[in-house]
Structure formats: C-alpha cells, structure tokens
Design a protein around this motif. Sequence first.
Motif, PDB file in Angstrom:
ATOM      1  N   UNK A  52       0.882  -1.219  -0.061  1.00  0.00           N
ATOM      2  CA  UNK A  52       0.029   0.014   0.107  1.00  0.00           C
ATOM      3  C   UNK A  52       0.778   1.386   0.093  1.00  0.00           C
ATOM      4  N   UNK A  53       1.839   1.363  -0.706  1.00  0.00           N
ATOM      5  CA  UNK A  53       2.731   2.326  -0.806  1.00  0.00           C
ATOM      6  C   UNK A  53       2.729   2.969  -2.244  1.00  0.00           C
ATOM      7  N   UNK A 125       8.023   0.080   5.299  1.00  0.00           N
ATOM      8  CA  UNK A 125       7.583   1.310   4.806  1.00  0.00           C
ATOM      9  C   UNK A 125       8.641   2.353   4.712  1.00  0.00           C
ATOM     10  N   UNK A 126       9.819   2.261   5.651  1.00  0.00           N
ATOM     11  CA  UNK A 126      11.244   3.003   5.339  1.00  0.00           C
ATOM     12  C   UNK A 126      11.819   2.658   3.844  1.00  0.00           C
ATOM     13  N   UNK A 127      11.674   1.404   3.488  1.00  0.00           N
ATOM     14  CA  UNK A 127      12.494   0.994   2.180  1.00  0.00           C
ATOM     15  C   UNK A 127      11.381   1.472   1.095  1.00  0.00           C
ATOM     16  N   UNK A 128      10.469   1.328   1.172  1.00  0.00           N
ATOM     17  CA  UNK A 128       9.330   1.829  -0.059  1.00  0.00           C
ATOM     18  C   UNK A 128       9.362   3.266  -0.019  1.00  0.00           C
ATOM     19  N   UNK A 129       9.408   4.044   0.873  1.00  0.00           N
ATOM     20  CA  UNK A 129       9.622   5.464   0.690  1.00  0.00           C
ATOM     21  C   UNK A 129      10.720   6.196   0.773  1.00  0.00           C
ATOM     22  N   UNK A 130      11.928   5.523   0.798  1.00  0.00           N
ATOM     23  CA  UNK A 130      13.200   6.082   0.966  1.00  0.00           C
ATOM     24  C   UNK A 130      13.502   7.443  -0.149  1.00  0.00           C
ATOM     25  N   UNK A 131      12.973   7.003  -1.169  1.00  0.00           N
ATOM     26  CA  UNK A 131      13.384   7.996  -2.235  1.00  0.00           C
ATOM     27  C   UNK A 131      12.410   8.996  -2.547  1.00  0.00           C
ATOM     28  N   UNK A 132      11.409   9.042  -1.538  1.00  0.00           N
ATOM     29  CA  UNK A 132      10.384   9.982  -1.657  1.00  0.00           C
ATOM     30  C   UNK A 132      11.014  11.089  -1.085  1.00  0.00           C
ATOM     31  N   UNK A 134      11.213  14.955   0.918  1.00  0.00           N
ATOM     32  CA  UNK A 134      10.938  15.158   2.350  1.00  0.00           C
ATOM     33  C   UNK A 134       9.432  15.444   2.712  1.00  0.00           C
ATOM     34  N   UNK A 135       9.083  14.916   3.831  1.00  0.00           N
ATOM     35  CA  UNK A 135       7.633  15.067   4.132  1.00  0.00           C
ATOM     36  C   UNK A 135       6.658  13.817   3.657  1.00  0.00           C
ATOM     37  N   UNK A 136       7.356  13.321   2.630  1.00  0.00           N
ATOM     38  CA  UNK A 136       6.497  12.271   2.104  1.00  0.00           C
ATOM     39  C   UNK A 136       6.794  10.671   2.612  1.00  0.00           C
ATOM     40  N   UNK A 137       8.234  10.571   3.220  1.00  0.00           N
ATOM     41  CA  UNK A 137       8.616   9.423   3.710  1.00  0.00           C
ATOM     42  C   UNK A 137       7.701   8.930   4.777  1.00  0.00           C
TER      43      UNK A 137
END
Length: 178
Positions: A52-53, A125-132, A134-137
């Motif tokens: 769900x990311x 959650x950390x791995x899937x949003x790492x490249x987002x 700032x504020x969206x991780x």
Amino acid sequence: MLDPQPILASARRLQTIMSASLMLLTGSALALAILGISDPDRAGQTLARLAHFPAGEMAAWQNWGLMAVILIHLLVWGVLLTLARALFGQLAMGNPAGASGIARKLAYWLWFMLVWGLISQVIVSAVATWGFPAGQRAISIALGTPQLSVAFSALIASFMARAFALGADLWQDHQEVV
C-alpha cells in the motif's frame, strides 16, 4: 472404549493439507525469486504496491530489500507449515507426547512471526518510501486483525502444547493401569 480412528484420519487429512500448502508456498517463493532475478524493478514496485505504498522509481537496494523481507516472511510461513505438518503427523500416529513438543515449538514460531510482522512493517515502509521527497517518507507500524489473529493462534498453540502433554501423561497412566 473410544474409537480413535476418526481423529487419526482427520489428523492425516490435515497433515496432507499442510504438505500441499507447503508445496504451494515453496512455489510462490520460487516464483518471487525468479521474478526478482529476471526483473527486480518490477518485483520491487509490485511489492511496494502490495504494501500500500505508491510505487515510484526505486533503487536496486530498495527492490532487493523488499524482496528479502517477503522471502523471510515466506520462510517463517514455511517453518510454521512444516511444524503444523509434523504436529498432525504425530497426532496421526497417536503420539500426543510428540505432538506436545511440536506444538510448543509452533507457539514460539507464531510469537516470532508476530514480532517479525511488526518489525517488517517498519522496514518495508522505510525502504518503500526512501526515495520520496522530504515530508512524504513514512515509517509505519500497525496493530490490526492480522496481528491479533497471530497472537490468538500463538495462545491456542501454547494451550494445545499443554493439553497434549497432559493427554500424553493420562495415556501413559492408562497404559500402566491396563
């Protein structure tokens, strides 16, 4: 006198179901490994979506990280199914003492699965949003129905281990009297 045959037959059927489930799980793990090797970007994006990311462009380490988490989940499920198959095998042989020890191991592995499930949420959650930006991780953890179900299953397995141990002691006492 009680006829144990219906219970033994049910245990054999459940052992067969656990064996089939283990084969299906093994096939799924192999399919994920093949997909991960042949197209790691697609595999990583698919796993991120399943978690769900939003699936965006991910680095290679992110793809492999998500696949590693899923493969560890599949490994733990494999251990659980193997133990459940062995548990029903012991019951099918009419060996409650053997089933007691296996049920105890099953309960420990269910508790491990609960803890790993919580830890893996944070990792995914950390791995899937790492490249987002700032504020969206995100780092997320949730306690929901799946976690409560695993905790409930672990409690039942713990109870079963004690019940099988008591049953084995009663059976041995009965054999000594007869």
